[in-house]
Design an enzyme around this catalytic site. Structure first.
Site, PDB file in Angstrom:
ATOM      1  N   GLU A 294       5.836  -4.073   1.025  1.00 27.10           N
ATOM      2  CA  GLU A 294       6.313  -3.022  -0.941  1.00 27.10           C
ATOM      3  C   GLU A 294       4.970  -1.726  -0.917  1.00 27.10           C
ATOM      4  O   GLU A 294       3.357  -1.636  -0.914  1.00 27.10           O
ATOM      5  CB  GLU A 294       5.113  -4.114  -1.519  1.00 27.10           C
ATOM      6  CG  GLU A 294       5.115  -4.176  -3.134  1.00 27.10           C
ATOM      7  CD  GLU A 294       4.598  -4.444  -3.910  1.00 27.10           C
ATOM      8  OE1 GLU A 294       4.424  -4.544  -5.612  1.00 27.10           O
ATOM      9  OE2 GLU A 294       3.406  -5.113  -3.717  1.00 27.10           O
TER      10      GLU A 294
ATOM     11  N   GLY B  47       0.821  -1.803  -0.107  1.00 27.41           N
ATOM     12  CA  GLY B  47      -0.123  -0.167  -0.232  1.00 27.41           C
ATOM     13  C   GLY B  47       0.107   0.940  -0.438  1.00 27.41           C
ATOM     14  O   GLY B  47       2.442   1.007  -0.526  1.00 27.41           O
ATOM     15  N   SER B  48       0.557   2.206   0.949  1.00 29.18           N
ATOM     16  CA  SER B  48       0.642   3.672   0.717  1.00 29.18           C
ATOM     17  C   SER B  48       2.120   3.620   1.271  1.00 29.18           C
ATOM     18  O   SER B  48       2.327   3.043   2.124  1.00 29.18           O
ATOM     19  CB  SER B  48      -0.193   4.618   0.762  1.00 29.18           C
ATOM     20  OG  SER B  48      -0.600   4.569   2.423  1.00 29.18           O
TER      21      SER B  48
ATOM     22  N   VAL C  74       0.588   5.042   4.719  1.00 31.99           N
ATOM     23  CA  VAL C  74       0.580   2.974   6.013  1.00 31.99           C
ATOM     24  C   VAL C  74       1.464   2.350   6.032  1.00 31.99           C
ATOM     25  O   VAL C  74       1.982   1.821   7.358  1.00 31.99           O
ATOM     26  CB  VAL C  74      -1.368   2.754   5.736  1.00 31.99           C
ATOM     27  CG1 VAL C  74      -1.188   1.653   5.732  1.00 31.99           C
ATOM     28  CG2 VAL C  74      -1.799   3.787   4.666  1.00 31.99           C
ATOM     29  N   GLY C  75       2.452   2.153   5.517  1.00 34.08           N
ATOM     30  CA  GLY C  75       3.063   1.156   5.759  1.00 34.08           C
ATOM     31  C   GLY C  75       4.535   2.044   6.810  1.00 34.08           C
ATOM     32  O   GLY C  75       5.288   0.659   7.490  1.00 34.08           O
TER      33      GLY C  75
ATOM     34  N   CYS D  28       1.633  -0.100  -8.447  1.00 35.62           N
ATOM     35  CA  CYS D  28       2.023   0.678  -7.440  1.00 35.62           C
ATOM     36  C   CYS D  28       3.628   0.721  -8.848  1.00 35.62           C
ATOM     37  O   CYS D  28       4.306   2.296  -8.252  1.00 35.62           O
ATOM     38  CB  CYS D  28       2.791  -0.758  -6.701  1.00 35.62           C
ATOM     39  SG  CYS D  28       1.657  -1.444  -5.812  1.00 35.62           S
TER      40      CYS D  28
END
Length: 394
Positions: free
Chosen positions: A270, A247-248, A251-252, A304
């Site tokens: 990722e 994800g982003s 948020v990672g 992505c």
């Protein structure tokens, strides 16, 4: 059935709504309601209509799913099977996916706005291939033997890490599901999967196929819900040994922080990119145009590593821009179930409005809008392929 406008409202398209069989949480081999009884809507981006009401997992449900996964790991047969037996069960799941490929592609098409044809020839077959690859690896997990100083011999033994939390995005619901769970299953781990709230339907279907394939109860658990609740509960859970997230970057960071603050679980991230294409004067311009079109408009740009920026050397710049505009205008936007369509709708209203906001931002910052820039049609979350030139470096 319903109807949907094609690109620019040119003609009517038939909207096929697949049968939705599974809308509850999947915990310990059973479909169950959320502990709170709450549900959330998953919508069809082709129309904006509600596809289904899905059980909404919260911390209490994640606790139940993790407890089931822990029991299956500590006391169940899955980690104790031979790698060969695990591989056989995974291969059986792959067989069932191939038998239901049409239905699975329909689910991702209706839930995510993905092209039905590509679902049948790329997404689902690639997920099957990934699962089969790791099924073949399940009985080939080797350690090393090595000499150490003195009269000793050392060896390494690779063991499953335990309960794996999986948080996946909405752009490739099937591929991402199997990208994460396949190696975990091969190793003998158990998993708790939170699919994206925009696209939970295929993940629940895969849970049922796994049950049919003979994968034991508690090995695969699926808990649809939202990031700040269900996702956060997985990342901060003291009994989850590892978490995998796509994800982003924003948020990672939260996932990594929650993992560190809880039990120092291992983290696989990722995260999103901003990938440039660089095209020099000696390039085949027609090929470069086609590749750049595919790089940004494939899967409606929801990738992505989408090629969202293009740097072109001066000698071919004008020719490239002219041909790129024509290529974008020929990229057909419309019903993703129509084989003539190149690009379906954005995944949901939020993404639709977000893309339009960035287009407005590009205009306000002085970039030149060469083509596109508007919604396509008057229903659903379709946007015209859009190209800006004269974009400032910053």
């Amino acid at each position: 059935m319903g109807s949907n406008e094609g690109s620019g409202g040119e003609r009517k398209q038939t909207v096929v709504v697949p049968e939705i069989k599974f809308t509850k949480l999947f915990i310990n081999g059973e479909f169950v309601d959320a502990a709170s009884g709450k549900t959330f809507e998953t919508r069809d981006p082709r129309t904006g209509d509600v596809l289904a009401h899905v059980a909404e997992a919260d911390k209490a449900d994640v606790d139940l799913a993790v407890a089931a996964a822990r029991e299956a790991f500590e006391h169940g047969p899955w980690p104790r099977m031979s790698g060969y037996a695990r591989g056989r069960a995974m291969s059986k799941l792959a067989d069932l996916m191939e038998q239901h490929i049409e239905e699975l592609a329909l689910l991702d098409g209706a839930d995510a706005g993905k092209l039905l044809l590509l679902g049948k020839i790329i997404d689902i077959p690639s997920a099957v291939q990934m699962l089969r690859y790791y099924a073949g690896a399940a009985d080939k997990i080797h350690g090393d033997s090595l000499r150490v100083s003195g009269k000793y011999q050392g060896y390494t033994l690779k063991e499953p890490i335990g309960v794996v939390g999986v948080i996946i995005p909405w752009n490739f619901p099937s591929l991402m599901f199997f990208l994460k769970i396949s190696p975990a299953l091969a190793a003998g781990c158990t998993v708790v999967v939170k699919p994206a709230e925009q696209t939970p339907l295929s993940a629940l279907y895969y849970a049922d196929l796994a049950r049919q394939a003979g994968i034991p109860d508690g090995v695969i658990n699926v808990v649809p819900g939202f990031g700040p609740t269900a996702g956060a509960a997985i990342a901060s859970h003291m009994d989850v040994d590892s978490v995998a997230f796509t994800g982003s970057g924003e948020v990672g960071r939260l996932v990594m922080e929650a993992s560190a603050r809880s039990n120092l679980k291992t983290v696989s991230l990722e995260l999103g990119g901003k990938s440039p294409l660089i095209i020099f004067d000696d390039a085949d311009v027609d090929m470069a145009v086609e590749l750049s079109r595919l790089a940004i408009f494939f899967n409606k740009g929801e990738v992505c590593v989408a090629g969202s920026r293009v740097y072109v050397q001066e000698g071919i710049y004008d020719e490239f821009v002219k041909k790129a505009v024509v290529a974008a205008q020929n990229w057909k936007v419309g019903d993703p179930f129509d084989v003539a369509t190149n690009m379906g709708p954005q995944v949901d209203k939020f993404q639709f409005e977000r893309v339009l906001k960035y287009i407005d931002l590009g205009k306000s910052e002085g970039a030149t809008l060469l083509t596109g820039g508007k919604p396509a049609g008057d229903r659903g979350y379709y946007i015209e392929p859009t190209i800006f030139a004269d974009v400032k470096t910053e």
